[in-house]
Enzyme design. Structure first.
Site, PDB file in Angstrom:
ATOM      1  CG  ASN A   9     -40.215  22.520   7.312  1.00 48.71           C
ATOM      2  OD1 ASN A   9     -40.018  21.951   6.094  1.00 48.71           O
ATOM      3  ND2 ASN A   9     -39.335  23.431   7.698  1.00 48.71           N
ATOM      4  NE  ARG A  42     -35.771  20.858   3.008  1.00 55.18           N
ATOM      5  CZ  ARG A  42     -34.604  21.896   2.772  1.00 55.18           C
ATOM      6  NH1 ARG A  42     -35.210  22.946   2.439  1.00 55.18           N
ATOM      7  NH2 ARG A  42     -33.405  21.260   2.745  1.00 55.18           N
ATOM      8  CB  CYS A  43     -38.911  19.619  10.237  1.00 53.69           C
ATOM      9  SG  CYS A  43     -38.986  19.782  11.916  1.00 53.69           S
ATOM     10  CB  SER A  44     -36.616  14.611  11.591  1.00 52.04           C
ATOM     11  OG  SER A  44     -36.095  15.123  12.566  1.00 52.04           O
TER      12      SER A  44
END
Length: 115
Positions: A9, A11-13
């Protein structure tokens, strides 16, 4: 074909950090943006087998959809897998598969155990 796959993902750090660790090792993984291309039930079952985890252990139990669907009280593993297929947001991330091993990249350095 790549021998390393990451269910990612962007958007996931933690997912981005895990991907960076893989690339820093000179590996170009197959990147599966699982929110856009969700795994099917058979693929989730294979991942669970590789991880040696139950469906609930692969779920993001703090997601609102988890509560909305009443999954905390669900004991049928097939229904939990179906919930992840239908709501890929429930799948913990990132998942990295290398050959016949898999790991959840939390912490991201966990990926070093299999690559």
């Amino acid at each position: 074909m790549s021998t390393v796959t990451i269910f990612h993902n962007p958007r996931c750090s933690k997912s981005r950090q895990t991907l960076e660790i893989i690339k820093d090792k000179g590996i170009e993984p197959e990147i599966v943006e699982y929110l856009k291309t969700p795994p099917n039930a058979a693929e989730i079952e294979r991942i669970l087998t590789l991880l040696n985890k139950s469906p609930r252990e692969l779920m993001r139990t703090k997601e609102s959809v988890y509560k909305e669907l009443g999954l905390a009280d669900e004991n049928d593993n097939n229904k939990l897998v179906t919930a992840m297929v239908n709501n890929p947001k429930l799948i913990e991330r990132p998942i990295v598969i290398a050959k016949d091993k898999a790991v959840i990249g939390r912490p991201p350095e966990a990926v070093l155990d299999i690559i």
